[in-house]
Design a protein around this motif. Structure first.
Motif, short mmCIF file in Angstrom:
data_model
loop_
_atom_site.label_atom_id
_atom_site.label_comp_id
_atom_site.label_asym_id
_atom_site.label_seq_id
_atom_site.Cartn_x
_atom_site.Cartn_y
_atom_site.Cartn_z
N LEU A 67 118.78 55.72 10.84
CA LEU A 67 119.99 57.07 11.14
C LEU A 67 120.81 56.74 10.42
O LEU A 67 121.58 57.30 10.11
CB LEU A 67 119.85 58.14 12.51
CG LEU A 67 118.46 58.42 13.22
CD1 LEU A 67 118.92 58.46 14.64
CD2 LEU A 67 117.54 59.67 12.47
N SER A 68 122.03 55.56 10.89
CA SER A 68 123.33 55.16 10.47
C SER A 68 123.14 53.98 10.44
O SER A 68 122.84 53.03 11.51
CB SER A 68 124.18 55.99 11.68
OG SER A 68 123.83 56.35 12.41
N GLY A 69 124.03 52.90 10.28
CA GLY A 69 124.31 52.08 10.33
C GLY A 69 123.99 50.94 9.87
O GLY A 69 123.04 51.29 8.87
N ASP A 70 124.23 49.44 9.79
CA ASP A 70 123.65 48.27 9.18
C ASP A 70 121.88 48.56 9.56
O ASP A 70 121.74 48.81 10.69
CB ASP A 70 124.15 47.37 9.39
CG ASP A 70 125.67 47.41 8.76
OD1 ASP A 70 125.95 48.12 8.11
OD2 ASP A 70 126.77 46.37 8.65
N PRO A 71 121.76 47.82 8.93
CA PRO A 71 119.77 47.51 9.26
C PRO A 71 119.98 46.46 10.22
O PRO A 71 120.85 45.73 10.77
CB PRO A 71 118.80 46.70 8.10
CG PRO A 71 120.26 46.94 6.34
CD PRO A 71 121.55 47.05 7.47
#
Length: 214
Positions: A67-71
């Motif tokens: 949904l958000s942020g880094d992998p």
């Protein structure tokens, strides 16, 4: 502060504390937290636990879509295996802490109960600790091995790799994995020295008093 913001901050604060104390190094180790809506926060892949940014923590929905942020960490199967099989799991912490890894390599430990009963707190916070066989990092077989325990263990040590602990929340998982590492350290310090651990009766008393899943 929202639940998600607070948990992001706590993940980074706890991760840095562990990194600063040498409980994990480099870009090793990972943490996840289940939010009240069932989504997950996870430390990103390839990140150092000493230098996490709350805004870049991975946020995954119930279907593990980003949904958000880094992998996220490649150890997703390991984390989700605990959430799926152990009732009440709210957080999972995985470290590469030296004493736990060293103990996992000794030939004379019981894989079904790898920590000797040296203190009551290890029993209270961990129950029995399972040593799992060596599995390549990131391999889904890690998750399969945890699922094979059917929720009977809150703590495992991946042989030649490191400990993984599930707790009701992030702080409980943190306290438990630190207790695991300290007990492993005691076990190595006293290994072969005839140390007097807890007796069968003393273990039973701790289990009964604190209602431990033993």
């Amino acid at each position: 502060m929202s639940e998600q913001s607070r948990q992001r901050e706590d993940i980074c604060r706890i991760a840095k504390s562990m990194f600063d104390r040498g409980l994990t190094c480099g870009a090793s180790g990972n943490i996840s937290v289940r939010l009240s809506d069932g989504s997950l926060l996870m430390t990103p892949t390839g990140s150092s636990m000493g230098f996490l940014d709350p805004a870049r923590i991975s946020h995954l929905d119930r279907d593990l879509q980003l949904l958000s942020g880094d992998p996220p960490t490649k150890e997703i199967p390991l984390h989700t295996a605990f959430y799926d099989t152990r009732h009440g799991t709210g957080a999972v912490v995985h470290l590469h802490s030296s004493h736990s890894v060293a103990l996992s390599m000794l030939p004379d430990i019981d894989p079904n109960d790898m920590l000797p009963a040296l203190t009551p707190y290890a029993i209270m916070r961990l129950g029995k600790v399972q040593r799992l066989p060596f599995i390549l990092p990131g391999d889904p077989a890690m998750g399969d091995a945890v699922r094979g325990l059917a929720g009977r263990r809150s703590a495992v040590v991946l042989a030649n790799h490191g400990p993984v602990v599930a707790g009701k929340d992030l702080w409980a998982a943190t306290y438990a994995i630190e207790e695991l590492e300290e007990t492993a350290k005691l076990a190595l310090l006293t290994h072969g020295a005839g140390a007097m651990g807890l007796s069968t009766a003393q273990i039973a008393a701790v289990v009964e008093r604190f209602d431990i899943d033993w």
